[in-house]
Design a protein around this motif. Structure first.
Motif, PDB file in Angstrom:
ATOM      1  N   GLY A  49     -15.391 -51.517 -11.397  1.00  0.00           N
ATOM      2  CA  GLY A  49     -16.244 -52.357 -11.705  1.00  0.00           C
ATOM      3  C   GLY A  49     -16.971 -52.648 -12.966  1.00  0.00           C
ATOM      4  N   ILE A  59     -12.551 -66.796  -6.929  1.00  0.00           N
ATOM      5  CA  ILE A  59     -11.684 -65.453  -6.164  1.00  0.00           C
ATOM      6  C   ILE A  59     -11.326 -66.193  -4.768  1.00  0.00           C
ATOM      7  CG2 ILE A  59     -11.811 -63.218  -5.023  1.00  0.00           C
ATOM      8  CD1 ILE A  59     -14.239 -62.657  -7.063  1.00  0.00           C
ATOM      9  N   PRO A  60      -9.928 -66.009  -4.683  1.00  0.00           N
ATOM     10  CA  PRO A  60      -9.412 -66.812  -3.249  1.00  0.00           C
ATOM     11  C   PRO A  60      -9.569 -65.741  -2.468  1.00  0.00           C
ATOM     12  CG  PRO A  60      -7.664 -66.298  -4.870  1.00  0.00           C
ATOM     13  CD  PRO A  60      -8.821 -65.996  -5.511  1.00  0.00           C
ATOM     14  N   CYS A  61      -9.871 -66.501  -0.990  1.00  0.00           N
ATOM     15  CA  CYS A  61     -10.014 -65.594  -0.050  1.00  0.00           C
ATOM     16  C   CYS A  61      -8.633 -65.439   0.667  1.00  0.00           C
ATOM     17  CB  CYS A  61     -10.782 -66.602   1.372  1.00  0.00           C
ATOM     18  SG  CYS A  61     -11.157 -65.671   2.491  1.00  0.00           S
ATOM     19  N   ALA A  65      -8.590 -58.572   2.232  1.00  0.00           N
ATOM     20  CA  ALA A  65      -9.041 -58.144   1.008  1.00  0.00           C
ATOM     21  C   ALA A  65     -10.274 -57.215   0.761  1.00  0.00           C
ATOM     22  CB  ALA A  65      -9.481 -59.483   0.042  1.00  0.00           C
ATOM     23  N   ASP A  66     -11.211 -57.308   1.890  1.00  0.00           N
ATOM     24  CA  ASP A  66     -12.107 -56.672   1.998  1.00  0.00           C
ATOM     25  C   ASP A  66     -12.079 -55.192   2.757  1.00  0.00           C
ATOM     26  OD1 ASP A  66     -14.193 -58.255   4.382  1.00  0.00           O
ATOM     27  OD2 ASP A  66     -12.113 -57.888   4.231  1.00  0.00           O
ATOM     28  N   PRO A 205     -10.662 -57.443  -4.816  1.00  0.00           N
ATOM     29  CA  PRO A 205     -10.340 -58.990  -5.004  1.00  0.00           C
ATOM     30  C   PRO A 205     -10.283 -59.764  -6.227  1.00  0.00           C
ATOM     31  CG  PRO A 205     -11.860 -58.294  -3.161  1.00  0.00           C
ATOM     32  CD  PRO A 205     -11.580 -57.107  -3.922  1.00  0.00           C
ATOM     33  N   GLN A 206     -11.425 -59.219  -7.115  1.00  0.00           N
ATOM     34  CA  GLN A 206     -11.444 -59.936  -8.421  1.00  0.00           C
ATOM     35  C   GLN A 206     -10.375 -59.459  -9.338  1.00  0.00           C
ATOM     36  OE1 GLN A 206     -13.189 -57.464  -7.283  1.00  0.00           O
ATOM     37  NE2 GLN A 206     -14.259 -56.113  -8.664  1.00  0.00           N
TER      38      GLN A 206
ATOM     39  N   ARG B  42     -18.936 -64.130   1.034  1.00  0.00           N
ATOM     40  CA  ARG B  42     -18.081 -63.986   2.306  1.00  0.00           C
ATOM     41  C   ARG B  42     -18.000 -62.739   2.721  1.00  0.00           C
ATOM     42  NH1 ARG B  42     -12.779 -64.339  -1.198  1.00  0.00           N
ATOM     43  NH2 ARG B  42     -13.396 -66.568  -1.530  1.00  0.00           N
ATOM     44  N   GLY B  49     -17.482 -53.490  -7.688  1.00  0.00           N
ATOM     45  CA  GLY B  49     -17.141 -54.194  -8.638  1.00  0.00           C
ATOM     46  C   GLY B  49     -17.750 -55.677  -8.542  1.00  0.00           C
TER      47      GLY B  49
END
Lengths: 387, 387
Positions: A49, A59-61, A65-66, A205-206, B42, B49
Motif C-alpha cells: 500500500g 485498473i481492469p476488472c 482479483a479481490d 489489483p493495482q 467495484r 493499498g
C-alpha cells in the motif's frame, strides 16, 4: 473509427505556461495514483500500500482479483498468450506458470515521470514531485524460460507485451502495450520476470493481478501490468507507448530517444517532524543521523554525498553494498549536526557507470527521468529550553 | 517554546484566491496521501493499498511495523495507556488486547475533507476531489470493554485519544489528539473499536499499526491512528484538532460546529474507459449498467437516484439493504442507455434520516463534509462501425 467524438476529450501533450498552477486534471491524477510517503524510505521492502502506483487507464476488472492472499486465486478465464514469431504458440494459465521454476527478486521500481512536477516549464501529465518509487520482492518465472518453451524464431527482434488496461491517450484508443528488444527480454542481468506474486502474496489489483512484467533497472513503463499477451515481432514496435510517449524529446517534432533504464537517484528520510501544510521539517538541535536510499538502473550506486548548506559543501555518506545481481535500492546514512536556523539539505547519488544526479534540472518535453537532486528545507529550533 | 522559528514554516489556514491554481504544497499532500481509484468501488471490501490514506504528519516509526502479516508482530515497546478519571489506570500491550473478546466490523471510512478541492473558493489543505473513501473489515476490542476494565469515574465526560504522530499544524506543535463524548465512546451502535487488524492482517503502518480507533459512521479524523493513550477527562477537550481544526465555520472567527458523522454520499464506478489526462469517460453506445456504492453516517441509505442529463431528470437505482448494525457502504445499480454524444451522469444518495446530497455546493472555511453530488462527464461514441 470517427475520431471527432474524442475531440475535447483527449488533447495533445502540452507544457504549462509560466506561473500556471497545477490544474484540476493533474490533481485528479495525483489523487488516484499513489506516491511513497518519504518517511517510508525507512523500510528496505516497501510495506503493502505504500509502493508507488501509476495506472494509465483503469485498473481492469480481472475476476478473483479481490480474493485476497491464499493458495493462488484463479483469475478465472485469464490466460497469457505467447505468439508471433515463435515455433509453438502458447496459451498459459496461472497454474501453468506456477508449475515452472520460480525465482524471487528484490527490485526498486520508479516511474519515468518521477520529478516531472518540479520542472519549469512543467510538462502537463501525472504530476509527480519525487515520490514515485518503491521496492518489492517479486516472484515469478523468468521470461526467457517461457520464450524458450515457445521457441523464438530467428527473425524475431522484439517481444511486444500487451496489458488488459484500455483507454485513450493523446487521441489514440489503445490497450497499454510496450516492447523490449530480444536481448533485453532474454537477458540474465537483469533477468526479466513474469511475476505473479509481490512480497509473497498474489499481485494486488493495482500492481497487475494476475501477472505483470518486471524489468529490473528499467523505469516503470516497461513493467507491463495485467499482462495478457506476448507477441514476438520481426521489426521494431511502433505503438503509442513506444514511439510517441516515453521518449526524451526537446520539442513535439523531435523524434527523441527512448526512455529505458532508471537514472541514479538518492532520497532522504526527511529528518525531524513536518508542518502539516508546508511539509517543511522542524528539527531539534544537536547530532542527527541522516538516512535514506539510493539506486540506479545502470549499476550499483558507488557514492552518496550529502550537503547541509544547499549544495555549497558536500560530505560522503556511508553506502551499503548492493547485492550482486540485485536491483534493489541501497541504504545510505550520514551524520549531520543540526544548528539553530534554516537550512537546505541536499543528497546526490553517483553510480558505478559514473552517472551523477544533476544539480541543475535536466528538461525534456515529457518530463521523463528528472533526477535532479532532492532538496529538503529544514528549520532547526533554538536549543533554549530543552537542554 | 519560542514560536518565532516556526514563522514561515506553519501558516494559518487560508482560502485560495479566485482562479488560483493548485499550489505545489497542496500537490505534495495529494502525492503522499492516497485516494481510492474510483473503479475500485467495484470491490465490496477495498483491496489492500487502495483504501484512502490521510496522514497528518509522518507515519510514525513503530518497531516491527514492517514485520508483515503473521501471528501478530510484537510492536516492541509499544503500550496503550488508559488513565485520567478512572479507578484503575491501565497499561496494555498487544497481547493484553488480543486476550480480550474480539469483534470484526465492516466499516466505510471517509475523510472529512473529501470534496474540498471542488469547492469555490477552495480552502487550502489536502486537496481531495471525491476519492477519500474506503471500506475494510476491522478487528479489535470494543472500547467499552477496556473502559469498563479501567473503571470510568462518574465525573468523566470525554475520552481523549492520543496518537504517536507528531508535527506542527497552523503554528501549533502537537501529537495528533481527538476526543469523543463518553456516550459515543461507550455506545453500542455504533460500537467504537480498538482495532489491531485490518482485513485479517495486522494494521499496515499507514493505517495505524499497532492500534487505531475505529468510530463507525464518523469521518476519518475521529479514527485516531497509532493510538498510545486514552485519558478520561472531566471537561470538554479543547486541543487543536477538536477546537481549531475539524469545525464547520463560515469565517476564521466563527466558533463553528464540530465535524462528526459522515454526510450521505453515492459514488459511481465511472462507465466505459478513460482518457489518460482528462479522465473523461468514453462509452460505447447501447445499454449500460451503472453501479457504485452509497453510505451515510446517519443511518442506512434508503434511496439512490441517477441522472443521465446532468440532473434535469432522475431515476431511482436499486439499492442493496444495509446489514443491521452495519456501517459499510451499500451497492447500488441502475440501467442507462448510452446514446451517442456528450452527457453528464449524476448520482445522489438519501439516507433514512432524510438527509440528501446537495445539488449546489455547501461551503465552509475548512472544506469539510462537502458531499455535493458526483458528476461524471461521458462521451458516447457513434454506433457506426461496431454493430
Amino acid at each position: 473509427m470517427d475520431e471527432a467524438p474524442l475531440n475535447g476529450v483527449s488533447a495533445p501533450g502540452r507544457v504549462a505556461a509560466e506561473g500556471e498552477g497545477i490544474s484540476i486534471e493533474e490533481l485528479a491524477l495525483a489523487a488516484r495514483n499513489h506516491g511513497l510517503p518519504l518517511e517510508a524510505l525507512r523500510y528496505e521492502v516497501t510495506p503493502p500500500g505504500l509502493h508507488y502506483v501509476l495506472v494509465h487507464y483503469d485498473i481492469p476488472c480481472i475476476p478473483d482479483a479481490d480474493a485476497g492472499p491464499g493458495p493462488g486465486p484463479g483469475a478465472d478465464g485469464w490466460r497469457l498468450g505467447v505468439g508471433g514469431r515463435v515455433r509453438t504458440p502458447l496459451s498459459l494459465d496461472l497454474a501453468d506458470l506456477r508449475a515452472l521454476p520460480a525465482v524471487t527478486r528484490r527490485v526498486t521500481m520508479e516511474c519515468a515521470g518521477n520529478g516531472r512536477a518540479r520542472l519549469a516549464p512543467r510538462p502537463v501529465s501525472q504530476p509527480w514531485l519525487v515520490e514515485a518509487v518503491g521496492t518489492a520482492d517479486w516472484t515469478g518465472v523468468p521470461l526467457r524460460t517461457v520464450l524458450a518453451e515457445a521457441g523464438v524464431l530467428p527473425e524475431a527482434v522484439e517481444a511486444v507485451f500487451t496489458g488488459a488496461d484500455h483507454g485513450v491517450e493523446r487521441g489514440v484508443e489503445q490497450d497499454y502495450r510496450r516492447s523490449l528488444p530480444l536481448p533485453v527480454a532474454t537477458g540474465t542481468d537483469p533477468e526479466v520476470l513474469l511475476a505473479y506474486a509481490m512480497n509473497g502474496a498474489p499481485l494486488p489489483p493495482q500492481h497487475g493481478f494476475p501477472l505483470r512484467l518486471v524489468v529490473p533497472g528499467w523505469y516503470g513503463m516497461a513493467h507491463v501490468k495485467w499482462l495478457r499477451d506476448i507477441t514476438l515481432a520481426d521489426g521494431p514496435f511502433t505503438g503509442f507507448q513506444q514511439a510517441v510517449a516515453y521518449r526524451y524529446r526537446r520539442t513535439a517534432e523531435d523524434p527523441g530517444e527512448p526512455v529505458t533504464r532508471i537514472a541514479p537517484r538518492a532520497l532522504m528520510v526527511p529528518p525531524g517532524f513536518p508542518d502539516f501544510m508546508s511539509r517543511v521539517r522542524v528539527v531539534r538541535p544537536g547530532p542527527v543521523r541522516l538516512e535514506g536510499r539510493a539506486w540506479s538502473g545502470y549499476g550499483p550506486v558507488t557514492r552518496v554525498e550529502v550537503s547541509g548548506d544547499g549544495g555549497r559543501t558536500w560530505a560522503d555518506a556511508e553506502v551499503a553494498a548492493r547485492e550482486p545481481g540485485g536491483w534493489a535500492w541501497q541504504a545510505w546514512s550520514a551524520p549531520w549536526t543540526a544548528v539553530p536556523g534554516s537550512h537546505t539539505l541536499v543528497v546526490r547519488a553517483t553510480d558505478a557507470a559514473g552517472r551523477s544526479q544533476p544539480l541543475e534540472q535536466p528538461w525534456n518535453r515529457g518530463g521523463f527521468g528528472n533526477n535532479l537532486v532532492q532538496r529538503v528545507p529544514v528549520v532547526v529550533l533554538p536549543g533554549d529550553d530543552r537542554a
